[in-house]
Design an enzyme around this catalytic site. Sequence first.
Site, PDB file in Angstrom:
ATOM      1  N   ASP A  67      -1.164   9.435   7.587  1.00  7.53           N
ATOM      2  CA  ASP A  67      -1.681  10.187   6.446  1.00  7.53           C
ATOM      3  C   ASP A  67      -0.938  11.505   6.228  1.00  7.53           C
ATOM      4  O   ASP A  67      -1.514  12.487   5.763  1.00  7.53           O
ATOM      5  CB  ASP A  67      -3.196  10.414   6.588  1.00  7.53           C
ATOM      6  CG  ASP A  67      -3.919   9.098   6.829  1.00  7.53           C
ATOM      7  OD1 ASP A  67      -3.749   8.197   5.994  1.00  7.53           O
ATOM      8  OD2 ASP A  67      -4.599   8.952   7.850  1.00  7.53           O
TER       9      ASP A  67
ATOM     10  N   GLY B 180       1.617  11.597   4.192  1.00  8.02           N
ATOM     11  CA  GLY B 180       2.146  11.545   2.824  1.00  8.02           C
ATOM     12  C   GLY B 180       3.469  10.788   2.730  1.00  8.02           C
ATOM     13  O   GLY B 180       4.294  11.082   1.877  1.00  8.02           O
ATOM     14  N   LYS B 181       3.623   9.777   3.568  1.00  8.86           N
ATOM     15  CA  LYS B 181       4.856   8.981   3.548  1.00  8.86           C
ATOM     16  C   LYS B 181       5.024   8.245   2.221  1.00  8.86           C
ATOM     17  O   LYS B 181       6.120   8.127   1.695  1.00  8.86           O
ATOM     18  CB  LYS B 181       4.839   7.917   4.666  1.00  8.86           C
ATOM     19  CG  LYS B 181       4.819   8.501   6.052  1.00  8.86           C
ATOM     20  CD  LYS B 181       4.731   7.387   7.094  1.00  8.86           C
ATOM     21  CE  LYS B 181       3.424   6.627   7.047  1.00  8.86           C
ATOM     22  NZ  LYS B 181       2.273   7.382   7.543  1.00  8.86           N
TER      23      LYS B 181
ATOM     24  N   LYS C  69       3.982   9.116  -0.661  1.00  5.37           N
ATOM     25  CA  LYS C  69       4.406  10.067  -1.702  1.00  5.37           C
ATOM     26  C   LYS C  69       5.907  10.336  -1.577  1.00  5.37           C
ATOM     27  O   LYS C  69       6.627  10.366  -2.574  1.00  5.37           O
ATOM     28  CB  LYS C  69       3.610  11.369  -1.534  1.00  5.37           C
ATOM     29  CG  LYS C  69       3.559  12.196  -2.788  1.00  5.37           C
ATOM     30  CD  LYS C  69       2.539  13.330  -2.661  1.00  5.37           C
ATOM     31  CE  LYS C  69       1.106  12.848  -2.720  1.00  5.37           C
ATOM     32  NZ  LYS C  69       0.137  13.861  -2.262  1.00  5.37           N
TER      33      LYS C  69
ATOM     34  N   GLY D  83      -3.184   2.947   4.219  1.00  7.21           N
ATOM     35  CA  GLY D  83      -3.852   3.251   2.967  1.00  7.21           C
ATOM     36  C   GLY D  83      -3.072   4.349   2.307  1.00  7.21           C
ATOM     37  O   GLY D  83      -2.650   5.307   2.955  1.00  7.21           O
ATOM     38  N   HIS D  84      -2.847   4.185   1.036  1.00  9.65           N
ATOM     39  CA  HIS D  84      -1.956   5.141   0.394  1.00  9.65           C
ATOM     40  C   HIS D  84      -2.366   5.191  -1.067  1.00  9.65           C
ATOM     41  O   HIS D  84      -2.506   4.173  -1.716  1.00  9.65           O
ATOM     42  CB  HIS D  84      -0.529   4.688   0.728  1.00  9.65           C
ATOM     43  CG  HIS D  84       0.497   4.876  -0.306  1.00  9.65           C
ATOM     44  ND1 HIS D  84       1.463   3.950  -0.531  1.00  9.65           N
ATOM     45  CD2 HIS D  84       0.715   5.877  -1.171  1.00  9.65           C
ATOM     46  CE1 HIS D  84       2.243   4.386  -1.490  1.00  9.65           C
ATOM     47  NE2 HIS D  84       1.808   5.552  -1.891  1.00  9.65           N
ATOM     48  N   THR D  85      -2.668   6.391  -1.507  1.00 11.50           N
ATOM     49  CA  THR D  85      -3.140   6.582  -2.869  1.00 11.50           C
ATOM     50  C   THR D  85      -2.007   7.150  -3.704  1.00 11.50           C
ATOM     51  O   THR D  85      -1.379   8.128  -3.311  1.00 11.50           O
ATOM     52  CB  THR D  85      -4.326   7.578  -2.883  1.00 11.50           C
ATOM     53  OG1 THR D  85      -5.205   7.226  -1.817  1.00 11.50           O
ATOM     54  CG2 THR D  85      -5.076   7.534  -4.193  1.00 11.50           C
TER      55      THR D  85
ATOM     56  N   GLN E 198       1.505   3.698   9.473  1.00 10.56           N
ATOM     57  CA  GLN E 198       0.934   4.524  10.536  1.00 10.56           C
ATOM     58  C   GLN E 198       1.923   5.635  10.913  1.00 10.56           C
ATOM     59  O   GLN E 198       2.584   6.144  10.025  1.00 10.56           O
ATOM     60  CB  GLN E 198       0.506   3.681  11.746  1.00 10.56           C
ATOM     61  CG  GLN E 198      -0.655   2.737  11.441  1.00 10.56           C
ATOM     62  CD  GLN E 198      -0.240   1.537  10.604  1.00 10.56           C
ATOM     63  OE1 GLN E 198       0.689   0.835  10.955  1.00 10.56           O
ATOM     64  NE2 GLN E 198      -0.910   1.307   9.496  1.00 10.56           N
TER      65      GLN E 198
ATOM     66  N   THR F 178      -8.310   6.385   3.407  1.00  7.23           N
ATOM     67  CA  THR F 178      -8.130   5.566   2.202  1.00  7.23           C
ATOM     68  C   THR F 178      -8.613   4.136   2.441  1.00  7.23           C
ATOM     69  O   THR F 178      -9.059   3.453   1.539  1.00  7.23           O
ATOM     70  CB  THR F 178      -6.631   5.512   1.818  1.00  7.23           C
ATOM     71  OG1 THR F 178      -6.090   6.804   1.959  1.00  7.23           O
ATOM     72  CG2 THR F 178      -6.432   5.040   0.398  1.00  7.23           C
TER      73      THR F 178
ATOM     74  N   THR G  40     -10.846   3.048   5.194  1.00  7.20           N
ATOM     75  CA  THR G  40     -12.215   2.876   5.680  1.00  7.20           C
ATOM     76  C   THR G  40     -13.176   3.933   5.140  1.00  7.20           C
ATOM     77  O   THR G  40     -14.374   3.829   5.352  1.00  7.20           O
ATOM     78  CB  THR G  40     -12.241   2.954   7.225  1.00  7.20           C
ATOM     79  OG1 THR G  40     -11.648   4.196   7.614  1.00  7.20           O
ATOM     80  CG2 THR G  40     -11.457   1.811   7.845  1.00  7.20           C
TER      81      THR G  40
ATOM     82  N   ARG H   4     -11.659  12.127   8.244  1.00  6.58           N
ATOM     83  CA  ARG H   4     -10.591  12.277   9.239  1.00  6.58           C
ATOM     84  C   ARG H   4     -10.896  13.445  10.157  1.00  6.58           C
ATOM     85  O   ARG H   4     -11.454  14.452   9.722  1.00  6.58           O
ATOM     86  CB  ARG H   4      -9.255  12.495   8.544  1.00  6.58           C
ATOM     87  CG  ARG H   4      -8.813  11.276   7.761  1.00  6.58           C
ATOM     88  CD  ARG H   4      -7.489  11.508   7.045  1.00  6.58           C
ATOM     89  NE  ARG H   4      -7.153  10.322   6.236  1.00  6.58           N
ATOM     90  CZ  ARG H   4      -6.604  10.380   5.026  1.00  6.58           C
ATOM     91  NH1 ARG H   4      -6.289  11.542   4.499  1.00  6.58           N
ATOM     92  NH2 ARG H   4      -6.339   9.273   4.377  1.00  6.58           N
TER      93      ARG H   4
END
Length: 323
Positions: A13, A15-16, A18, A40-42, A223, A298, A300, A304
């Site tokens: 998390d 920001g990979k 992005k 999970g990546h938004t 990850q 993102t 579950t 965090r």
Amino acid sequence: MPGIVIVGVQWGDEGKGKATDLLGERTDWVVKFNGGNNAGHTVVIGDEKYALHLLPSGILSPGVTPVIGNGVVVDLEVLFNELEALNARGLDTSRLKISANAHIITQYHRTLDKVTERFLGKRMIGTTGRGIGPAYADKINRVGIRVQDLFDENILRQKVEGALDQKNHLLVKVFNRRAITVDEIVEDLLAYAERVRPMVSDTSLLLNDALDAGDVVVFEGGQATMLDVDHGTYPFVTSSSATAGGAATGSGVGPNRLDRIVGIVKAYTTRVGSGPFPTELFDESGDWLRSRGFEFGTTTGRPRRVGWYDAPITRYATRINGI
Ligand code: IMP
Ligand code: MG
């Protein structure tokens, strides 16, 4: 610099996704080389928000060919749900390529992930419950099901039989669950065979040819370093190689073709799930960082864990990955 690897420095998390999207315009290929739909990546494009779990982030960039490499574990139901959701919004996903050697996550992997976590009690890892660990365990145990197995029913049936043999003893006698039949699994998997067929390729060959032609290939690590099965905070890790070396084994490209390794790091640290976290905050500063940074998973939705920036793990990740 045609072969670029992007890895997470902390526990994910950072920001990979992005970073991969920012490189998008100059990128020809984006390869996911490890993990599965635990990620999970938004992404926000205009005022549309997209949450991706399994698909590589390159799927949203026109002109980029997204690749699911051999090192990934694929849940076919999730794959088609994500593709359909994007198609419904008018996005073209037809460029996606999937390695014939990638392993498949089945219903029994998801079931085992959940029951083993429950069984671990206080020692639980806090997995995402998506069947990731059990699918990789089968791969290493040589009883995994690969994407190419979908195209021969007899082979598929034999392999599912082999995979379920011991698992049913475990499910029934140890975990007190019902046995899973070979038929239900085979039927489930075969339902996807014809839809997935056009996407399946020898992705190692495609990527090597692309690099020969001077294309820009981004290898996007799922990850992060501290969740890597070898170099992370074992046993509180995921079950794949999330570090730069995994880009080579997880995609079938030689290490000498990885020209640049980029590590992504946040100005503070977060972690989802159990395990050590030396700079963790339990006070108002932590709460503030969590709410300001929208630090909720993102995949579950879990809050965090949050802490200060950790210089020693950054230095460590720099060494492990060759950043
Ligand atoms: P698994 O990958 O579902 O087996 O989960 C193992 C550990 O990795 C758990 O602590 C998860 O919370 C963590 N994890 C897995 N994928 C991600 C991710 O994409 N971001 C952050 N943590 C993750
Ligand atoms: Mg994430």
